[in-house]
Design a protein around this motif. Structure first.
Motif, PDB file in Angstrom:
ATOM      1  N   PRO A  40      -7.252  -3.414   6.694  1.00 57.67           N
ATOM      2  CA  PRO A  40      -8.551  -2.903   6.227  1.00 57.67           C
ATOM      3  C   PRO A  40      -9.552  -2.693   7.359  1.00 57.67           C
ATOM      4  O   PRO A  40     -10.349  -1.756   7.316  1.00 57.67           O
ATOM      5  N   ALA A  41      -9.505  -3.540   8.394  1.00 57.04           N
ATOM      6  CA  ALA A  41     -10.432  -3.377   9.523  1.00 57.04           C
ATOM      7  C   ALA A  41     -10.134  -2.094  10.286  1.00 57.04           C
ATOM      8  O   ALA A  41     -11.050  -1.364  10.665  1.00 57.04           O
ATOM      9  N   MET A  42      -8.858  -1.805  10.500  1.00 60.49           N
ATOM     10  CA  MET A  42      -8.482  -0.579  11.191  1.00 60.49           C
ATOM     11  C   MET A  42      -8.847   0.649  10.356  1.00 60.49           C
ATOM     12  O   MET A  42      -9.349   1.642  10.875  1.00 60.49           O
ATOM     13  N   ALA A  43      -8.614   0.569   9.056  1.00 56.63           N
ATOM     14  CA  ALA A  43      -8.953   1.693   8.182  1.00 56.63           C
ATOM     15  C   ALA A  43     -10.467   1.893   8.114  1.00 56.63           C
ATOM     16  O   ALA A  43     -10.941   3.028   8.028  1.00 56.63           O
ATOM     17  N   ALA A  44     -11.218   0.807   8.152  1.00 60.82           N
ATOM     18  CA  ALA A  44     -12.677   0.925   8.098  1.00 60.82           C
ATOM     19  C   ALA A  44     -13.231   1.627   9.336  1.00 60.82           C
ATOM     20  O   ALA A  44     -14.232   2.321   9.255  1.00 60.82           O
ATOM     21  N   PRO A  48     -13.441   5.104   6.760  1.00 62.09           N
ATOM     22  CA  PRO A  48     -14.150   4.134   5.925  1.00 62.09           C
ATOM     23  C   PRO A  48     -13.969   4.340   4.422  1.00 62.09           C
ATOM     24  O   PRO A  48     -14.022   3.381   3.659  1.00 62.09           O
ATOM     25  N   ALA A  49     -13.718   5.562   3.995  1.00 62.68           N
ATOM     26  CA  ALA A  49     -13.547   5.810   2.561  1.00 62.68           C
ATOM     27  C   ALA A  49     -12.271   5.183   2.025  1.00 62.68           C
ATOM     28  O   ALA A  49     -12.165   4.910   0.832  1.00 62.68           O
ATOM     29  N   ALA A  50     -11.291   4.929   2.891  1.00 62.82           N
ATOM     30  CA  ALA A  50     -10.016   4.379   2.446  1.00 62.82           C
ATOM     31  C   ALA A  50      -9.972   2.853   2.496  1.00 62.82           C
ATOM     32  O   ALA A  50      -9.057   2.261   1.945  1.00 62.82           O
ATOM     33  N   ALA A  51     -10.926   2.226   3.145  1.00 68.41           N
ATOM     34  CA  ALA A  51     -10.881   0.773   3.321  1.00 68.41           C
ATOM     35  C   ALA A  51     -11.054   0.051   1.994  1.00 68.41           C
ATOM     36  O   ALA A  51     -11.996   0.305   1.255  1.00 68.41           O
ATOM     37  N   THR A  64      -4.785   0.518   0.862  1.00 68.00           N
ATOM     38  CA  THR A  64      -5.636   0.993   1.947  1.00 68.00           C
ATOM     39  C   THR A  64      -4.920   2.062   2.769  1.00 68.00           C
ATOM     40  O   THR A  64      -5.481   3.115   3.064  1.00 68.00           O
ATOM     41  N   LEU A  65      -3.667   1.801   3.135  1.00 63.81           N
ATOM     42  CA  LEU A  65      -2.904   2.780   3.911  1.00 63.81           C
ATOM     43  C   LEU A  65      -2.650   4.049   3.111  1.00 63.81           C
ATOM     44  O   LEU A  65      -2.666   5.156   3.659  1.00 63.81           O
TER      45      LEU A  65
END
Length: 89
Positions: A40-44, A48-51, A64-65
């Motif tokens: 989640p940190a990497m996605a954020a 950010p919309a996917a986190a 998230t992925l």
């Protein structure tokens, strides 16, 4: 008309599908361990919309992925100028 039993391959396939369904439901509810923090940190950072910040299970990391992948693919396919990774309000 006499009813016949399904061939062995169909009965085995049905059993394997049922077993995969049961094991998959159990597995996705397990704690994600170290992946629960960095996915989640990497996605954020990148999208950010996917986190998804929830309970830290494997399903949350996979969700998230998936969201990140859908946003990137939609940006590649639909060239309408929208940034789907930017957080929507």
């Amino acid at each position: 008309m006499m009813r016949r039993r399904f061939p062995l391959v169909f009965r085995v396939a049905a059993g394997l599908l049922l077993a995969a369904l049961i094991v998959g439901q159990w597995w996705q509810r397990q704690s994600a361990g170290s992946i629960a923090g960095w996915v989640p940190a990497m996605a954020a950072v990148h999208c950010p919309a996917a986190a998804v910040h929830r309970s830290g299970t494997i399903a949350d990391s996979a969700r998230t992925l998936d969201g990140w992948g859908y946003a990137v693919l939609a940006d590649l396919i639909f060239r309408d100028g929208r940034d789907r990774c930017r957080r929507q309000r």
